[in-house]
Scaffold this active site. Structure first.
Site, mmCIF file in Angstrom:
data_model
loop_
_atom_site.group_PDB
_atom_site.id
_atom_site.type_symbol
_atom_site.label_atom_id
_atom_site.label_comp_id
_atom_site.label_asym_id
_atom_site.label_seq_id
_atom_site.Cartn_x
_atom_site.Cartn_y
_atom_site.Cartn_z
ATOM 1 N N CYS A 116 0.826 -1.208 0.000
ATOM 2 C CA CYS A 116 0.000 0.000 0.000
ATOM 3 C C CYS A 116 0.859 1.257 0.000
ATOM 4 O O CYS A 116 0.588 2.208 -0.741
ATOM 5 C CB CYS A 116 -0.925 -0.009 1.211
ATOM 6 S SG CYS A 116 -1.900 1.504 1.401
ATOM 7 N N CYS A 139 -5.959 -2.918 7.930
ATOM 8 C CA CYS A 139 -7.041 -1.937 7.892
ATOM 9 C C CYS A 139 -8.284 -2.442 7.168
ATOM 10 O O CYS A 139 -9.390 -1.952 7.426
ATOM 11 C CB CYS A 139 -6.551 -0.639 7.243
ATOM 12 S SG CYS A 139 -6.215 -0.752 5.462
#
Length: 365
Positions: free
Chosen positions: A111, A203
């Site tokens: 990410c 997340c």
């Protein structure tokens, strides 16, 4: 004013000509950064990524709301950037694929390269930012990414796959602080999230529901049972799907044996777990690919550097030497001691002895 924290809030008129986009997660770290920078006189606005999540109960929605409220409290603009499709295609899909192939993925490194310090940086610059600031515990010195001053939060491990050209646009304002001091500063500034708990580990997956998540996204393939075998090949039990295990795991194997057994290898092709004793977890080297160079121009230069490696974020440093292999892979030989539970799919980060990141990659063996 709390002792030794007033310097972080010192106003400077020269800062008024600099615009900074703060990557707002809704947590205490990024919120404190936004407050600090505004106090210091910078033009500040907030930016938050909306990413793909596995369900409505994920805490991400709460975090997005908190990010907006903090920006409102501070009187700054807040921009929401929808990166859900890209996040799903680049981060989530590779995460699931790694697990199904017997690797233990590191989605934060992926990410940070492609989304947070890729697309988000591009978006911030297009909105007029001169720099992008985040709440990471890291530092930039002499154009290099360097570990922060909190030894318990070496977040440069997760940042180490970012593109080198983006470093000059980044700021890490709390890199010289430790977490308790950041909370103290946040309370001093009356930031609404000063006492907020740490964010969840992944997340896009609810805490404790990784198995359900993988099962849903693989149409049940994640729960394909197979054999648990010793290193000599003897079958001693059944596993509930190789994607539920990681190298070095002892608990949750569901087998009874006279001595402690650990996962030594995840063989996804044969759909089996190989287990053995603790001594079999130690290795004198590893192989890595997808090498990202931050502190040198050519991969060959790594051979001539004094380096130390980490194979996980909370790992200690291991002195090592580098050999360059074909197809841009490297072999990392550990000089002083063998390293336990080297895990394919995880990142390996190479630092110099000043704590600056020279390169990183992903473990393949």
């Amino acid at each position: 004013m709390v002792k030794n924290l007033d310097s972080y809030l010192k106003y400077d008129a020269k800062n008024e000509n600099v615009t900074i986009a703060v990557a707002m997660s809704g947590g205490v770290d990024s919120s404190t950064v936004a407050y600090m920078l505004k106090k210091q006189g910078y033009k500040v606005f907030g930016m938050t990524m909306r990413v793909w999540t596995s369900g409505s109960s994920c805490s991400t929605n709460i975090d997005l709301s908190d990010a907006k409220k903090v920006c409102d409290d501070l009187g700054i603009e807040h921009h929401m950037i929808n990166l859900g499709d890209e996040f799903k295609n680049i981060v989530v899909d590779s995460f699931v694929n790694d697990y199904m192939e017997g690797r233990t993925p590191n989605p934060c490194m992926v990410c940070n390269r492609h989304i947070k310090f890729g697309r988000l940086v591009q978006s911030a610059l297009s909105h007029g930012a001169d720099f992008i600031a985040t709440g990471h515990y890291a530092k930039i010195e002499n154009g290099l990414l360097k570990i922060g001053d909190d030894p318990n939060k070496d977040q440069v491990y997760f940042l180490s796959q970012m593109r080198k050209e983006n470093i000059k646009k980044l700021m890490f304002p709390i890199g010289e602080l430790k977490k308790p001091r950041v909370r103290e500063l946040a309370e001093l500034l009356n930031i609404r999230v000063y006492a907020k708990k740490e964010s969840q580990e992944i997340c896009f997956v609810e805490d404790g529901k990784l198995g359900e998540f993988l099962n849903e996204l693989t149409d049940g393939k994640a729960t394909s049972e197979g054999d648990i075998v010793r290193t000599d090949g003897k079958v001693i039990g059944k596993h509930r799907g190789v994607s539920f295990y990681t190298i070095g795991q002892r608990k949750g194997l569901g087998i009874s044996y006279p001595t402690p057994l650990y996962v030594i290898q995840i063989d996804s092709k044969k759909n089996r777990l190989v287990v053995g004793n603790n001594e079999e977890l130690f290795s004198s080297y590893l192989i890595a690919n997808k090498i990202n160079l931050l502190g040198c121009e050519k991969i060959e230069n790594l051979k001539n550097m004094k380096l130390k490696a980490k194979t996980r974020s909370r790992d200690k440093f291991h002195s090592c030497s580098i050999k360059v292999l074909e197809n841009d892979k490297i072999k990392i030989d550990f000089i002083e001691e063998k390293v336990r539970a080297i895990t394919p799919g995880q990142g390996v980060v190479l630092y110099n002895y000043d704590g600056e990141v020279m390169a990183s990659g992903f473990i393949v063996k």
